[in-house]
Design a protein around this motif. Structure first.
Motif, short mmCIF file in Angstrom:
data_model
loop_
_atom_site.label_atom_id
_atom_site.label_comp_id
_atom_site.label_asym_id
_atom_site.label_seq_id
_atom_site.Cartn_x
_atom_site.Cartn_y
_atom_site.Cartn_z
N UNK A 132 10.94 -20.51 -4.76
CA UNK A 132 10.02 -20.60 -5.87
C UNK A 132 9.33 -19.17 -6.34
N UNK A 133 9.27 -18.99 -7.71
CA UNK A 133 8.57 -17.63 -8.16
C UNK A 133 7.86 -17.85 -9.29
N UNK A 134 6.54 -17.74 -8.85
CA UNK A 134 5.47 -17.73 -9.97
C UNK A 134 4.77 -16.35 -9.98
N UNK A 135 5.24 -15.25 -9.55
CA UNK A 135 4.42 -14.03 -9.33
C UNK A 135 4.10 -13.45 -10.88
N UNK A 136 4.96 -13.85 -11.84
CA UNK A 136 4.46 -13.36 -13.19
C UNK A 136 4.08 -14.71 -14.14
N UNK A 137 4.19 -14.59 -15.41
CA UNK A 137 3.92 -15.82 -16.30
C UNK A 137 5.26 -16.79 -16.27
N UNK A 187 4.54 -7.97 -5.46
CA UNK A 187 3.25 -8.14 -6.28
C UNK A 187 3.38 -8.74 -7.43
N UNK A 188 2.15 -9.07 -8.26
CA UNK A 188 2.49 -9.81 -9.34
C UNK A 188 0.89 -10.50 -9.52
N UNK A 189 0.94 -11.61 -10.17
CA UNK A 189 -0.27 -12.26 -10.86
C UNK A 189 -1.05 -12.78 -9.51
N UNK A 216 13.90 -7.53 -22.03
CA UNK A 216 12.74 -7.50 -21.17
C UNK A 216 13.35 -8.71 -20.07
N UNK A 217 13.55 -8.26 -18.57
CA UNK A 217 13.93 -9.07 -17.63
C UNK A 217 12.76 -9.65 -16.75
N UNK A 218 12.74 -10.89 -16.65
CA UNK A 218 11.57 -11.44 -15.84
C UNK A 218 12.05 -11.84 -14.40
N UNK A 219 11.05 -11.97 -13.56
CA UNK A 219 11.54 -12.17 -12.13
C UNK A 219 12.05 -13.99 -12.27
N UNK A 220 12.98 -14.28 -11.45
CA UNK A 220 13.52 -15.42 -11.48
C UNK A 220 13.83 -15.84 -9.95
N UNK A 221 13.48 -17.15 -9.57
CA UNK A 221 13.92 -17.66 -8.12
C UNK A 221 15.26 -17.74 -8.03
N UNK A 222 16.11 -17.63 -9.05
CA UNK A 222 17.75 -17.47 -8.97
C UNK A 222 17.78 -16.25 -7.78
N UNK A 223 17.43 -15.27 -8.28
CA UNK A 223 17.67 -13.91 -7.11
C UNK A 223 16.82 -13.95 -5.93
N UNK A 224 15.52 -14.65 -6.05
CA UNK A 224 14.98 -14.68 -4.80
C UNK A 224 15.76 -15.54 -3.80
#
Length: 237
Positions: free
Chosen positions: A5-10, A65-67, A192-200
């Motif tokens: 799960x990645x919800x650290x940004x929008x 870090x993040x939102x 712009x590269x956004x965080x993703x659960x794929x790499x998590x």
């Protein structure tokens, strides 16, 4: 089998990995969707890959870090699943996962060299105004400067830029480009590269093999800074 799960940004994203193999991933790039849609995405990625939650071996979450709000939602959901399913928890630094994502992009590797020294990756998450959450990683993805909050000015990252090329990326890099963009060793991704659960999930598979589990009861998101609120003064008459 690891659910990430990645919800650290929008961006709200979930992924399912079996070992290092990605089975499925759902991502939403619409702001303010994390709370409403996260459980739906989890259900979809598990069912649509032909599995059930009971088949999971661990839950992984981007810890920050993040939102503040996003991190609370993601970590609370991950911990809830761990308690309900009796599964272990894995936590991955958002900036590390973002760096791993960029390392997999089809740009020349390693980064351009200067005087025989390798380049560096500098992932950035916007922290409002001229501040970013950032860290520094070498060409192999190893952390060489820990996560920190930095206010960007002309002297930012001077030591690293003298040592070699630095690739800045993430949604915080845009505010850095006008300040550092003229330095010959400063590079910026055009996308712009956004965080993703794929790499998590990919990093969580390594953490699982190494037994780097979190205490589900006490684990908290990596906020990096204290949450600040402004309380309006009461009018005295």
């Amino acid at each position: 089998m690891i659910l990430s799960i990645d919800t650290s940004t929008t961006v709200c994203s979930v992924a399912l990995h079996e070992g290092d193999k990605l089975l499925g991933c759902y991502e939403l790039y619409t702001e303010r969707t994390s709370a409403a849609m996260l459980t739906t995405l989890i259900d979809n990625v598990v069912r649509h890959t032909g599995h059930e939650l009971s088949a999971l071996d661990a839950i992984a979450v981007a810890k920050g870090p993040g939102s503040y709000t996003g991190l609370r939602i993601g970590v609370s959901t991950a911990k809830g699943l761990c308690f309900a399913l009796d599964k272990p928890l894995l936590a991955i630094n958002t900036l590390q996962a973002l760096t791993e994502q960029v390392r997999l992009l089809p740009h020349p590797q390693p980064l351009p060299l200067k005087q025989g020294e390798g380049g560096f990756y500098c992932p950035m998450i916007d922290a409002r105004r001229m501040e970013v959450y950032c860290a520094m990683y070498d060409a192999d993805g190893r952390e060489v400067q820990p996560t920190s909050a930095q206010i960007i000015d002309e002297q930012s990252f001077a030591e690293w830029l003298e040592r070699g090329s630095v690739l800045f990326f993430g949604d915080g890099a845009a505010k850095c480009r006008p300040v550092l963009g003229n330095h010959p060793n400063a590079q910026f991704l055009d996308q712009v590269v956004q965080p993703s659960a794929r790499t998590v999930g990919a990093l969580a598979s390594v953490a699982f093999a190494e037994g780097r589990f979190e205490n589900v009861a006490t684990f908290e998101p990596y906020y990096l800074k204290e949450f600040m609120t402004t309380v309006p003064k009461r009018l005295v008459v």
